[in-house]
Design an enzyme around this catalytic site. Sequence first.
Site, short mmCIF file in Angstrom:
data_model
loop_
_atom_site.label_atom_id
_atom_site.label_comp_id
_atom_site.label_asym_id
_atom_site.label_seq_id
_atom_site.Cartn_x
_atom_site.Cartn_y
_atom_site.Cartn_z
N ARG A 1 0.86 -1.19 0.00
CA ARG A 1 0.00 0.00 0.00
C ARG A 1 0.89 1.24 0.00
NH1 ARG A 1 -3.39 -2.90 -1.58
NH2 ARG A 1 -5.34 -3.49 -0.60
N HIS B 1 -1.31 0.20 -9.51
CA HIS B 1 -1.95 -0.76 -8.60
C HIS B 1 -2.46 -1.96 -9.42
CE1 HIS B 1 -4.04 -1.25 -4.48
NE2 HIS B 1 -3.90 -2.43 -5.05
P1 NDP Z 1 -1.26 -11.82 4.83
O1 NDP Z 1 -2.20 -11.36 5.87
O2 NDP Z 1 -1.36 -13.23 4.34
O3 NDP Z 1 0.24 -11.61 5.32
C1 NDP Z 1 0.63 -10.48 6.00
C2 NDP Z 1 2.06 -10.66 6.48
O4 NDP Z 1 2.50 -9.43 7.07
C3 NDP Z 1 2.19 -11.74 7.56
O5 NDP Z 1 3.39 -12.44 7.44
C4 NDP Z 1 2.19 -10.91 8.84
O6 NDP Z 1 2.87 -11.51 9.94
C5 NDP Z 1 2.96 -9.69 8.38
N1 NDP Z 1 2.70 -8.56 9.28
C6 NDP Z 1 1.52 -7.97 9.57
N2 NDP Z 1 1.69 -7.00 10.47
C7 NDP Z 1 3.00 -6.98 10.77
C8 NDP Z 1 3.78 -6.22 11.66
N3 NDP Z 1 3.25 -5.26 12.42
N4 NDP Z 1 5.10 -6.48 11.72
C9 NDP Z 1 5.66 -7.45 10.96
N5 NDP Z 1 4.97 -8.22 10.09
C10 NDP Z 1 3.64 -7.98 9.99
O7 NDP Z 1 -1.43 -10.80 3.60
P2 NDP Z 1 -1.17 -11.09 2.05
O8 NDP Z 1 0.19 -11.66 1.90
O9 NDP Z 1 -2.30 -11.85 1.47
O10 NDP Z 1 -1.27 -9.61 1.44
C11 NDP Z 1 -0.40 -8.58 1.88
C12 NDP Z 1 -0.85 -7.24 1.31
O11 NDP Z 1 -0.55 -7.14 -0.07
C13 NDP Z 1 -2.36 -6.96 1.35
O12 NDP Z 1 -2.78 -6.59 2.63
C14 NDP Z 1 -2.50 -5.84 0.34
O13 NDP Z 1 -2.32 -4.60 0.98
C15 NDP Z 1 -1.33 -6.09 -0.63
N6 NDP Z 1 -1.81 -6.49 -1.97
C16 NDP Z 1 -1.53 -5.70 -3.04
C17 NDP Z 1 -1.93 -6.05 -4.30
C18 NDP Z 1 -1.55 -5.24 -5.48
O14 NDP Z 1 -2.01 -5.52 -6.60
N7 NDP Z 1 -0.70 -4.24 -5.33
C19 NDP Z 1 -2.70 -7.28 -4.54
C20 NDP Z 1 -2.93 -8.06 -3.35
C21 NDP Z 1 -2.50 -7.65 -2.10
P3 NDP Z 1 2.35 -12.88 10.60
O15 NDP Z 1 2.74 -13.95 9.56
O16 NDP Z 1 3.11 -12.97 11.84
O17 NDP Z 1 0.88 -12.75 10.75
C1 OXD Z 2 -5.61 -6.39 -2.95
C2 OXD Z 2 -5.23 -5.42 -3.93
O1 OXD Z 2 -5.54 -6.10 -1.76
O2 OXD Z 2 -5.58 -5.57 -5.11
O3 OXD Z 2 -5.99 -7.51 -3.35
O4 OXD Z 2 -4.55 -4.45 -3.61
#
Ligand code: NDP
Ligand code: OXD
Length: 309
Positions: free
Chosen positions: A224, A272
Amino acid sequence: MAVLLSTKAAAVGDWEAALTALDPALVLHRHPFAGDPSEIEAVVMWTGHDLADLRRYPNLRLVVSMGAGVDHLLKPPGPPPGVPVARLVDTRLTQAMSEWVLLNVLRFHRQDPEYRAQQAARIWHELPAPDTARRRIGILGLGALGADAARKLVALGFPVSGWSRRPKAIEGVATYAGQDLAIMLRQTDILVCLLPLTPATAGLINKDLLWSLPRGAYLLNAARGAHMSAPCVLRALDRGQLAGAALDVFDPEPLPADSPFWTHPKVVLTPHAASVTIPSSVAPQVIENLRRARSGESLLNLVDPATGY
Ligand code: NDP
Ligand code: OXD
């Protein structure tokens, strides 16, 4: 009972087709909905939906994000109290994100910007050969997306480390949690952000973080825009602390026409578009969650409002 779909006009037809292909009896409405609010039992939504609208539906039992991220749903005022929120975890969404990460890691690792500049100037000059075994990749977030990208980078031969909130084990990946981020940053030549946007991660990519990286590191952000301070990233690029950045997300979006990112010589950007949800791929989990919500079973990919992801 009915499901309300709320997304861009260009996408809503695909959602309708994907959901009714699995459940022809499903009643779907498009937002904005002028009918009886008590009819709506679930809202499947993307950004741009006024969250106050969710409070109009007295029988709402489920809210589903049309993406992996849920920051758009949890910002104030958030969903109505007690209504569960589910997000998407999907192999095609994950695959597409890993493609974006590999594309941009390889772009910088293989000196593509330098070779394109040389081509434009008709310069035949071989740069020092890149060494995969010495290009250290650090991934912020080891969830559905970060862990997959990490595994694919390991398979290519890169040394990969990753940071998560809780300790994690992923074969071939050096993992760090919580306060150990600083250790990972010191050993990261290409930093990839795949974190959810939460109060704990907003603004993480700031001056301190960027200047903890080795000089000449690269930044990839597909999470983001609000994870990074735009002025700090631009300053780090201009001062050579960052050698380049691949950015898919910005704050705000669309990126304003006068943003310096558009024309920065060290930036490649996409609108995006790193990984776009394919409705037919995610429809089964949405239908299954609707069934579970109706029968009071625990939901797939349930979001924890306390952590924000
Ligand atoms: P997940 O919820 O599966 O994974 C999130 C990861 O971030 C986990 O490993 C989590 O740790 C870690 N995390 C969360 N908070 C913290 C913190 N405070 N400190 C350290 N690590 C942290 O999410 P996804 O992998 O599915 O997606 C991630 C993001 O990607 C989405 O939220 C979205 O914003 C973005 N996205 C962007 C897209 C695009 O087209 N640009 C498309 C899809 C997603 P833990 O394993 O310990 O829970
Ligand atoms: C998502 C994205 O969160 O598209 O899936 O950013």
